[in-house]
Design a protein around this motif. Sequence first.
Motif, PDB file in Angstrom:
ATOM      1  N   ILE A  51       0.833  -1.185   0.000  1.00 53.88           N
ATOM      2  CA  ILE A  51       0.000   0.000   0.000  1.00 53.88           C
ATOM      3  C   ILE A  51       0.872   1.240   0.000  1.00 53.88           C
ATOM      4  O   ILE A  51       1.889   1.294   0.698  1.00 53.88           O
ATOM      5  CB  ILE A  51      -0.986   0.016   1.197  1.00 53.88           C
ATOM      6  CG1 ILE A  51      -1.959   1.199   1.084  1.00 53.88           C
ATOM      7  CG2 ILE A  51      -0.228   0.055   2.530  1.00 53.88           C
ATOM      8  CD1 ILE A  51      -3.150   1.096   2.032  1.00 53.88           C
ATOM      9  N   THR A  53       1.133   4.733   1.294  1.00 51.60           N
ATOM     10  CA  THR A  53       0.479   5.394   2.422  1.00 51.60           C
ATOM     11  C   THR A  53       0.040   6.828   2.089  1.00 51.60           C
ATOM     12  O   THR A  53      -0.756   7.389   2.826  1.00 51.60           O
ATOM     13  CB  THR A  53       1.404   5.416   3.647  1.00 51.60           C
ATOM     14  OG1 THR A  53       2.608   6.115   3.306  1.00 51.60           O
ATOM     15  CG2 THR A  53       1.742   4.013   4.093  1.00 51.60           C
ATOM     16  N   SER A  55      -1.088   7.803  -1.295  1.00 52.82           N
ATOM     17  CA  SER A  55      -2.183   7.738  -2.269  1.00 52.82           C
ATOM     18  C   SER A  55      -3.223   6.673  -1.948  1.00 52.82           C
ATOM     19  O   SER A  55      -4.303   6.663  -2.524  1.00 52.82           O
ATOM     20  CB  SER A  55      -1.620   7.446  -3.663  1.00 52.82           C
ATOM     21  OG  SER A  55      -1.144   6.111  -3.736  1.00 52.82           O
ATOM     22  N   SER A  56      -2.884   5.754  -1.031  1.00 53.98           N
ATOM     23  CA  SER A  56      -3.700   4.579  -0.702  1.00 53.98           C
ATOM     24  C   SER A  56      -3.806   3.593  -1.863  1.00 53.98           C
ATOM     25  O   SER A  56      -4.640   2.676  -1.823  1.00 53.98           O
ATOM     26  CB  SER A  56      -5.109   4.987  -0.255  1.00 53.98           C
ATOM     27  OG  SER A  56      -5.045   5.707   0.956  1.00 53.98           O
ATOM     28  N   THR A  58      -2.918   0.327  -3.986  1.00 56.01           N
ATOM     29  CA  THR A  58      -2.556  -1.004  -3.509  1.00 56.01           C
ATOM     30  C   THR A  58      -2.158  -1.916  -4.665  1.00 56.01           C
ATOM     31  O   THR A  58      -2.507  -1.672  -5.823  1.00 56.01           O
ATOM     32  CB  THR A  58      -3.724  -1.653  -2.756  1.00 56.01           C
ATOM     33  OG1 THR A  58      -4.865  -1.742  -3.621  1.00 56.01           O
ATOM     34  CG2 THR A  58      -4.094  -0.846  -1.520  1.00 56.01           C
ATOM     35  N   SER A  71      -4.987  -2.264   3.914  1.00 57.11           N
ATOM     36  CA  SER A  71      -5.572  -0.945   4.155  1.00 57.11           C
ATOM     37  C   SER A  71      -4.802  -0.254   5.260  1.00 57.11           C
ATOM     38  O   SER A  71      -3.919  -0.843   5.885  1.00 57.11           O
ATOM     39  CB  SER A  71      -7.058  -1.073   4.534  1.00 57.11           C
ATOM     40  OG  SER A  71      -7.201  -1.810   5.739  1.00 57.11           O
ATOM     41  N   GLN A  72      -5.134   1.021   5.506  1.00 54.11           N
ATOM     42  CA  GLN A  72      -4.471   1.769   6.574  1.00 54.11           C
ATOM     43  C   GLN A  72      -5.506   2.529   7.378  1.00 54.11           C
ATOM     44  O   GLN A  72      -6.602   2.806   6.901  1.00 54.11           O
ATOM     45  CB  GLN A  72      -3.443   2.730   5.983  1.00 54.11           C
ATOM     46  CG  GLN A  72      -4.006   3.790   5.046  1.00 54.11           C
ATOM     47  CD  GLN A  72      -2.905   4.649   4.456  1.00 54.11           C
ATOM     48  OE1 GLN A  72      -1.850   4.853   5.068  1.00 54.11           O
ATOM     49  NE2 GLN A  72      -3.132   5.177   3.252  1.00 54.11           N
ATOM     50  N   LYS A  76      -2.700   6.886   9.628  1.00 49.01           N
ATOM     51  CA  LYS A  76      -1.622   6.372   8.781  1.00 49.01           C
ATOM     52  C   LYS A  76      -0.434   5.889   9.593  1.00 49.01           C
ATOM     53  O   LYS A  76       0.720   6.068   9.199  1.00 49.01           O
ATOM     54  CB  LYS A  76      -1.207   7.402   7.730  1.00 49.01           C
ATOM     55  CG  LYS A  76      -2.351   7.790   6.801  1.00 49.01           C
ATOM     56  CD  LYS A  76      -1.912   8.601   5.621  1.00 49.01           C
ATOM     57  CE  LYS A  76      -3.101   8.883   4.709  1.00 49.01           C
ATOM     58  NZ  LYS A  76      -2.713   9.596   3.476  1.00 49.01           N
ATOM     59  N   ILE A  79      -1.162  -0.378   9.486  1.00 47.51           N
ATOM     60  CA  ILE A  79      -1.533  -1.019   8.219  1.00 47.51           C
ATOM     61  C   ILE A  79      -2.185  -2.352   8.547  1.00 47.51           C
ATOM     62  O   ILE A  79      -1.705  -3.087   9.413  1.00 47.51           O
ATOM     63  CB  ILE A  79      -0.303  -1.238   7.327  1.00 47.51           C
ATOM     64  CG1 ILE A  79       0.418   0.079   7.081  1.00 47.51           C
ATOM     65  CG2 ILE A  79      -0.700  -1.912   6.006  1.00 47.51           C
ATOM     66  CD1 ILE A  79      -0.393   1.110   6.335  1.00 47.51           C
TER      67      ILE A  79
END
Length: 123
Positions: A51, A53, A55-56, A58, A71-72, A76, A79
């Motif tokens: 991921i 962190t 832009s998110s 994946t 996911s986060q 942030k 994770i």
Amino acid sequence: QVQLVETGGGSVQTGGSLRLSCAASESLFSTNCVAWFRQAPGKEREGVAIINTLSSGTAYAASVTGRFTISQNGAKNTIYLQMNSLKPEDTAMYYCAADRCGLGFDPTKYVYWGQGTQVTVSS
């Protein structure tokens, strides 16, 4: 220095679910990507999910696509790896790693690692 701690491993039966967490000691903004790797006895460490962190965005290994979700949290600094429809071949020690983005699933390129959490899936 970033310190990572994995939790959430355990033993489940085939088809079960687990959620792993990777907590960071400081903001992950300084290292843009966090990846989950796994290593089974006698096998090489392999990448599972990544991921970005910021832009998110994946990415997933083909073996887990559709079953695992990375996911986060909002802060942030944690994770997650949601693992569904687990199979015996998912049994391994799971590690999170952090570093700049663009490293893909090559474990030798990641500087920061946690100690790992064991996942065992029985048939």
